[in-house]
Design a protein around this motif. Structure first.
Motif: not given
Ligand code: MG
Ligand code: ADP
Length: 323
Positions: A113, A142, A144, A212
């Protein structure tokens, strides 16, 4: 100069609407689809679908076969997006290629990330600074994505180049969508294509697509042998959609993928990325990230069509990725 679906031969208003409802919102999307796909989407015969695809290809200037010199011309357009790390860039032959999918895989906390955030910043820089003068679309599965992290990295740029960069400006060129499940994630690629099409002639065209994580939703939702084939098929289609984005907009496509830190009865080998051979065959470049001492990470190039395998060491620091 945008061509509307309705202007294509063999597409009436009803068919146009059905196509749009099914996510075929641009002539480009139709041009790169298959007759079977389009026939199902618009409830038309496959031969009509084939004619529509041909019309779309002529209109969008996307052919079927190309001669080698044409491919060479397009290859000349391949851009290199700098990671901001010397060794990493060198290993990649100058940076992350456009018109290709680059997969970052590794355990939780390995820095996938972080690399994605740094690329979302760097892509906006001019060529002289390793960027592609473009904006970025992030599909965040996710939750993030952190604008605060972008701000730190932009401040890191100011430090690095000794000139002021405005984090707000960078944030304005990052288009983020949360994906709530795998189907939503797949649909978001169509929206991404639409947005890229809108920004095509702007001063900040989309030059980077990030997913991601590519596989987290798929892994969570498809459990058990019976659903494996279905999962792989969906993942395959998803990846091809992303490859189209990269090709159509001369953009880099970066996806992240987990490896299991603990052996998992179903997903098998703990050091293998999930998604198995489907992701492996579709991603052009595969990068394996792992933790080293402190803020150091080892990035290993494990698969590339034209570069030797290699390793690079990077540091994940507060102002961003560094040597
Ligand atoms: Mg990640
Ligand atoms: P992955 O996506 O592979 O699970 P991440 O990219 O989220 O992993 O990496 C998380 C790690 O990145 C943290 O453990 C930390 O080492 C580093 N990191 C995150 N934010 C910062 C920051 N602001 N400053 C320095 N290091 C950071």
């Amino acid at each position: 100069s945008e061509v509307l679906l309705e202007e294509l031969d063999h597409v009436g208003p009803a068919t146009a609407q059905k196509l749009k409802d099914a996510g075929f919102t641009t002539v480009e999307a139709i041009a790169v689809s298959s007759p079977a796909e389009l026939a199902t989407a618009a409830e038309i015969g496959e031969s009509t679908a084939a004619k529509i695809i041909l019309a779309a290809r002529q209109s969008a200037d996307i052919g079927g076969f190309e001669t080698g010199d044409v491919v060479m011309e397009r290859r000349k357009l391949v851009g290199k997006l700098s990671t901001g790390c010397t060794e990493f860039d060198e290993m990649m032959g100058g940076g992350i290629d456009t018109q290709a999918i680059t997969e970052l895989y590794g355990e939780f906390g390995s820095g996938k990330t972080q690399v994605a955030h740094q690329l979302a910043v760097n892509v906006q820089l001019p060529k002289e600074q390793g960027g592609l003068s473009g904006s970025v679309i992030i599909i965040d599965t996710e939750n993030t994505f952190r604008p605060e992290r972008i701000k730190q990295m932009v401040e890191g740029l100011s430090e690095r180049y000794g000139q002021e960069y405005d984090p707000e400006e960078f944030l304005k060129h990052i288009h983020v969508a949360r994906a709530y499940n795998s189907n939503h994630q797949i649909l978001l690629v169509d929206s991404a294509m639409e947005l890229a099409n809108e920004l095509k002639d702007s001063d900040m065209p989309v030059r980077l697509f990030i997913v991601d994580s590519l596989t987290a939703h798929f892994r969570a939702e498809y459990i058990g042998r019976g659903t494996l084939a279905d999962r792989q098929q969906k993942l395959n289609k998803h990846l091809h959609g992303l490859q189209k984005c990269g090709d159509l907009y001369n953009a880099s496509v970066v996806v992240t993928n987990q490896v299991m830190s603990k052996p998992d009865a179903f997903f098998g080998d703990p050091t293998k990325p999930i998604g198995g051979h489907i992701v492996g065959h579709t991603a052009t470049f595969r990068l394996y990230l792992r933790k080293s001492k402190g803020d150091k990470r080892i990035v290993k190039l494990v698969d590339s069509p034209n570069l030797p395998d290699g390793e690079a060491i990077i540091s994940v620091t507060t102002p961003g990725l560094r040597d």
